[in-house]
Design a protein around this motif. Structure first.
Motif, PDB file in Angstrom:
ATOM      1  N   GLN A  49      -6.024 120.897 -20.016  1.00  7.40           N
ATOM      2  CA  GLN A  49      -5.409 120.641 -18.714  1.00  7.40           C
ATOM      3  C   GLN A  49      -4.392 121.707 -18.315  1.00  7.40           C
ATOM      4  O   GLN A  49      -3.595 122.164 -19.135  1.00  7.40           O
ATOM      5  CB  GLN A  49      -4.702 119.285 -18.735  1.00  7.40           C
ATOM      6  N   ILE A  50      -4.418 122.056 -17.062  1.00  7.33           N
ATOM      7  CA  ILE A  50      -3.356 122.884 -16.498  1.00  7.33           C
ATOM      8  C   ILE A  50      -2.807 122.134 -15.293  1.00  7.33           C
ATOM      9  O   ILE A  50      -3.568 121.539 -14.529  1.00  7.33           O
ATOM     10  CB  ILE A  50      -3.850 124.282 -16.092  1.00  7.33           C
ATOM     11  N   THR A  51      -1.495 122.096 -15.177  1.00 11.68           N
ATOM     12  CA  THR A  51      -0.872 121.475 -14.024  1.00 11.68           C
ATOM     13  C   THR A  51      -0.055 122.535 -13.318  1.00 11.68           C
ATOM     14  O   THR A  51       0.821 123.142 -13.921  1.00 11.68           O
ATOM     15  CB  THR A  51       0.035 120.308 -14.448  1.00 11.68           C
ATOM     16  N   THR A  52      -0.392 122.774 -12.081  1.00 13.26           N
ATOM     17  CA  THR A  52       0.335 123.783 -11.312  1.00 13.26           C
ATOM     18  C   THR A  52       1.142 123.065 -10.236  1.00 13.26           C
ATOM     19  O   THR A  52       0.892 121.890  -9.958  1.00 13.26           O
ATOM     20  CB  THR A  52      -0.650 124.771 -10.657  1.00 13.26           C
ATOM     21  N   THR A  63      -8.523 125.915  -7.309  1.00 14.10           N
ATOM     22  CA  THR A  63      -9.022 127.105  -7.991  1.00 14.10           C
ATOM     23  C   THR A  63      -8.071 128.297  -7.858  1.00 14.10           C
ATOM     24  O   THR A  63      -7.754 128.964  -8.849  1.00 14.10           O
ATOM     25  CB  THR A  63     -10.414 127.485  -7.452  1.00 14.10           C
ATOM     26  N   ALA A  64      -7.617 128.550  -6.642  1.00 20.64           N
ATOM     27  CA  ALA A  64      -6.750 129.715  -6.436  1.00 20.64           C
ATOM     28  C   ALA A  64      -5.466 129.566  -7.230  1.00 20.64           C
ATOM     29  O   ALA A  64      -4.946 130.546  -7.795  1.00 20.64           O
ATOM     30  CB  ALA A  64      -6.450 129.892  -4.948  1.00 20.64           C
ATOM     31  N   ALA A  65      -4.951 128.343  -7.307  1.00 17.75           N
ATOM     32  CA  ALA A  65      -3.715 128.131  -8.057  1.00 17.75           C
ATOM     33  C   ALA A  65      -3.945 128.353  -9.550  1.00 17.75           C
ATOM     34  O   ALA A  65      -3.121 128.960 -10.239  1.00 17.75           O
ATOM     35  CB  ALA A  65      -3.192 126.720  -7.802  1.00 17.75           C
ATOM     36  N   ALA A  66      -5.082 127.884 -10.045  1.00 14.72           N
ATOM     37  CA  ALA A  66      -5.393 128.087 -11.462  1.00 14.72           C
ATOM     38  C   ALA A  66      -5.517 129.577 -11.757  1.00 14.72           C
ATOM     39  O   ALA A  66      -5.042 130.060 -12.800  1.00 14.72           O
ATOM     40  CB  ALA A  66      -6.679 127.358 -11.825  1.00 14.72           C
ATOM     41  N   CYS A  67      -6.126 130.287 -10.832  1.00 14.96           N
ATOM     42  CA  CYS A  67      -6.262 131.729 -11.023  1.00 14.96           C
ATOM     43  C   CYS A  67      -4.922 132.443 -10.966  1.00 14.96           C
ATOM     44  O   CYS A  67      -4.664 133.366 -11.737  1.00 14.96           O
ATOM     45  CB  CYS A  67      -7.196 132.314  -9.957  1.00 14.96           C
ATOM     46  N   ARG A  68      -4.078 132.010 -10.071  1.00 11.56           N
ATOM     47  CA  ARG A  68      -2.733 132.573 -10.006  1.00 11.56           C
ATOM     48  C   ARG A  68      -2.042 132.380 -11.347  1.00 11.56           C
ATOM     49  O   ARG A  68      -1.397 133.291 -11.883  1.00 11.56           O
ATOM     50  CB  ARG A  68      -1.950 131.886  -8.887  1.00 11.56           C
ATOM     51  N   LEU A  93     -10.158 125.493 -18.313  1.00 10.79           N
ATOM     52  CA  LEU A  93      -9.066 124.704 -17.732  1.00 10.79           C
ATOM     53  C   LEU A  93      -9.593 123.551 -16.891  1.00 10.79           C
ATOM     54  O   LEU A  93     -10.663 123.661 -16.286  1.00 10.79           O
ATOM     55  CB  LEU A  93      -8.203 125.595 -16.833  1.00 10.79           C
ATOM     56  N   PHE A  94      -8.823 122.456 -16.879  1.00 15.38           N
ATOM     57  CA  PHE A  94      -9.115 121.418 -15.880  1.00 15.38           C
ATOM     58  C   PHE A  94      -7.817 120.948 -15.266  1.00 15.38           C
ATOM     59  O   PHE A  94      -6.736 121.138 -15.833  1.00 15.38           O
ATOM     60  CB  PHE A  94      -9.909 120.253 -16.486  1.00 15.38           C
ATOM     61  N   TYR A  95      -7.918 120.371 -14.112  1.00 14.50           N
ATOM     62  CA  TYR A  95      -6.734 119.839 -13.430  1.00 14.50           C
ATOM     63  C   TYR A  95      -7.111 118.571 -12.692  1.00 14.50           C
ATOM     64  O   TYR A  95      -8.286 118.323 -12.410  1.00 14.50           O
ATOM     65  CB  TYR A  95      -6.157 120.870 -12.457  1.00 14.50           C
ATOM     66  N   PHE A  96      -6.103 117.794 -12.400  1.00 12.93           N
ATOM     67  CA  PHE A  96      -6.304 116.534 -11.676  1.00 12.93           C
ATOM     68  C   PHE A  96      -5.047 116.313 -10.859  1.00 12.93           C
ATOM     69  O   PHE A  96      -3.950 116.293 -11.406  1.00 12.93           O
ATOM     70  CB  PHE A  96      -6.484 115.381 -12.667  1.00 12.93           C
ATOM     71  N   GLY A  97      -5.185 116.170  -9.564  1.00 14.38           N
ATOM     72  CA  GLY A  97      -3.970 115.956  -8.784  1.00 14.38           C
ATOM     73  C   GLY A  97      -4.212 115.980  -7.297  1.00 14.38           C
ATOM     74  O   GLY A  97      -5.351 116.064  -6.832  1.00 14.38           O
ATOM     75  N   PRO A  98      -3.120 115.881  -6.536  1.00  8.13           N
ATOM     76  CA  PRO A  98      -3.199 115.789  -5.090  1.00  8.13           C
ATOM     77  C   PRO A  98      -3.323 117.153  -4.403  1.00  8.13           C
ATOM     78  O   PRO A  98      -2.731 118.129  -4.852  1.00  8.13           O
ATOM     79  CB  PRO A  98      -1.879 115.122  -4.708  1.00  8.13           C
ATOM     80  N   THR A 112      -7.275 113.658  -3.677  1.00  5.37           N
ATOM     81  CA  THR A 112      -7.114 113.894  -5.100  1.00  5.37           C
ATOM     82  C   THR A 112      -8.368 114.572  -5.620  1.00  5.37           C
ATOM     83  O   THR A 112      -9.472 114.143  -5.298  1.00  5.37           O
ATOM     84  CB  THR A 112      -6.918 112.562  -5.831  1.00  5.37           C
ATOM     85  N   GLN A 113      -8.168 115.621  -6.376  1.00  2.00           N
ATOM     86  CA  GLN A 113      -9.335 116.303  -6.930  1.00  2.00           C
ATOM     87  C   GLN A 113      -9.199 116.482  -8.423  1.00  2.00           C
ATOM     88  O   GLN A 113      -8.107 116.675  -8.961  1.00  2.00           O
ATOM     89  CB  GLN A 113      -9.512 117.683  -6.282  1.00  2.00           C
ATOM     90  N   PHE A 114     -10.355 116.428  -9.051  1.00  2.00           N
ATOM     91  CA  PHE A 114     -10.472 116.815 -10.448  1.00  2.00           C
ATOM     92  C   PHE A 114     -11.292 118.094 -10.449  1.00  2.00           C
ATOM     93  O   PHE A 114     -12.362 118.133  -9.832  1.00  2.00           O
ATOM     94  CB  PHE A 114     -11.189 115.708 -11.225  1.00  2.00           C
ATOM     95  N   GLY A 115     -10.776 119.125 -11.096  1.00  2.00           N
ATOM     96  CA  GLY A 115     -11.496 120.390 -11.093  1.00  2.00           C
ATOM     97  C   GLY A 115     -11.537 120.992 -12.484  1.00  2.00           C
ATOM     98  O   GLY A 115     -10.645 120.754 -13.304  1.00  2.00           O
TER      99      GLY A 115
END
Length: 428
Positions: free
Chosen positions: A40-43, A85-90, A106-111, A127-130
RNA sequence: GUGGGUGUGGCCUAGCGGUUAGGGCGUCAGGUUGUGGCCCUGAAGAUCGGGGGUUCGAAUCCCCUCACCCACCCCA
């Protein structure tokens, strides 16, 4: 009379009765992601506006109308994140993840936030899970992500053969440039007979004419050139490899050359998953390669692939199908305090039970016993725990089963812990 | 951004020019002294999304506005 405030347009409260389903989806998503060794990554919910503006192309509708933009007190231009996606890449670039073992999974879950006009399955806060695999161009990664995504839906209870997976390859930006020229030449003579929307798309984004709802049956659309015929050799080979992997995994798919993406950093594989027979906003998840994105954000050229899926749309579909648990949350025990001493003893008894892992609603004093019992019955609890002044005096409580025909009995308050531990492990 | 539909107590809803705006669910309280889920009784709670008109009179007709829903558009 002033009207009292409501939740902002397109944004919703998730009430307790809805929260269980959302949590189930979230838990399942995270479990499945870990099954495939994604972490998990949380940005932040807010990013420097450039993260999304540069990646979306400054001129597009996306930026002009759909991003929540604001300036903070220090004058920085910030954006509520519209996608992950862009945030994860950042974050990948910022934390030098290119020097970790590749790909970074990586995965993320949030608003997320999009200033759109709300409709079924489309909200301004969603809310997306990616899931993203950054740092690989292997077609096996594309297939793995598709597999992961479909596994999630299956784990949620969607019948495996009900969801439709459509895939396509859109080559590189160069491919699409050439293809757009071919399409322009193709549609030019038919412009007059196409819908107004398609005429507009002819100017703005010609590839989109292909998935126009209005012109789906238009002869010129039906016989339009296929993007797959314009792929480079490498891209075609990549696509073949993706399909081979899907075949090996027994994943059924439909190649749909009308799936396109507008932005330049997309490359090669794109896919969408849709439930059958759904209406307007039907796609529940979509993914693809974005080999050019990291570079657009100022990082090293890094191939990557990922998908995102909308939790609200999943929930919508699950509810329609009656999937997910429908069990109402109920406490194990409800206390019925009577009198002042009883109330004190009831609170103590509740604490003892909770420490043993039993969920307890501590009834508040002041109600008649009848009303309190009625409440206990409605709550769905298994036991009522009656504590009056007499019991408090004696150091006992009355334990009354609310289901079945077990007799009520008197238990010493000192034995409650043991009783609680025993019943808690049995699951009451 | 475009088009259509809807808007009555917390929820569902009747009423569609003259009603103290009715009902169901839910909530709360009672149905004798400390025992529930059913049942019975009672209570609280709406001026009918908001504003402006028409009319002797509007929840009921008209206009504006807001919100929600649906479709289009868009979909990173």
């Amino acid at each position: 009379m002033p009207t009292s405030p409501r939740a902002p347009r397109g944004m919703h409260d998730v009430l307790p009765e809805d929260a269980d389903l959302i949590r189930f989806i979230r838990d399942t998503a995270e479990r499945v992601a870990r099954l495939y060794d994604y972490r998990q990554i949380t940005t932040p919910i807010v990013e420097d506006a450039s993260v999304f503006l540069h990646t979306a192309g400054d001129e597009s509708d996306i930026v002009q109308k759909e991003v929540y933009l604001f300036e903070d007190r220090g004058g920085d231009r910030l954006a509520l994140r519209p996608e992950g996606t862009a945030a994860a890449c950042r974050a990948y670039i910022e934390h030098g993840m290119s020097s970790r073992p590749q790909p970074v999974r990586l995965f993320y879950f949030g608003p997320f936030f999009r200033y759109d006009r709300p409709q079924a399955g489309r909200y301004r806060q969603l809310t997306q899970f990616g899931v993203e695999a950054i740092g690989t161009d292997s077609p096996a990664a594309d297939a793995e992500l598709i597999d992961l995504q479909l596994t999630l839906y299956r784990e949620l209870g969607f019948p495996a053969d009900e969801l439709i997976l459509r895939i396509n390859s859109i080559g590189t930006a160069e491919t699409r440039r050439r293809y757009a020229e071919v399409l322009t030449a193709h549609f030019q003579p038919h412009l007059g007979t196409l819908s107004r929307d398609s005429q507009r798309r002819f100017e703005t984004n010609i590839l989109r004419i292909l998935d126009s709802k209005e012109d789906a049956a238009h002869p010129a659309v039906i016989v339009a050139p296929n993007i797959l015929d314009y792929l480079s050799e490498d891209d075609a080979a990549h696509f073949e490899a993706v399909k081979s992997h899907l075949d090996a995994l027994d994943i059924r798919y439909e190649v749909d050359p009308r799936i396109v993406r507008g932005l330049d950093y997309y490359a090669r594989t794109v896919w969408e998953v849709e439930p059958p027979g759904a209406g307007g906003q039907s796609t529940i998840g979509a993914g693809g390669r974005y080999d050019g994105l990291i570079e657009v954000l100022g990082g090293p050229s890094t191939p990557a692939v990922g998908f995102a899926t909308g939790i609200e749309r999943i929930a919508l579909n699950m509810r329609e199908r009656g999937l997910g648990s429908t069990e109402e949350a109920a406490p194990d025990v409800v206390t019925i305090p009577l009198g002042e001493q009883g109330a004190l003893a009831a609170a103590r008894a509740a604490a003892i039970l909770r420490a043993a892992g039993v969920s307890v609603r501590n009834g508040l004093p002041g109600r008649s016993m009848k009303a309190a019992m009625r409440g206990a019955g409605v709550s769905g609890a298994r036991y009522a725990l009656i504590v009056g002044d007499a019991e408090a005096e004696a150091g006992t409580v009355v334990l009354k089963p609310l289901r079945g025909d077990e007799e009520q009995r008197t238990v010493a308050i000192d034995d409650l812990g043991a009783w609680g531990a025993a019943t808690a492990t049995v699951g009451l």
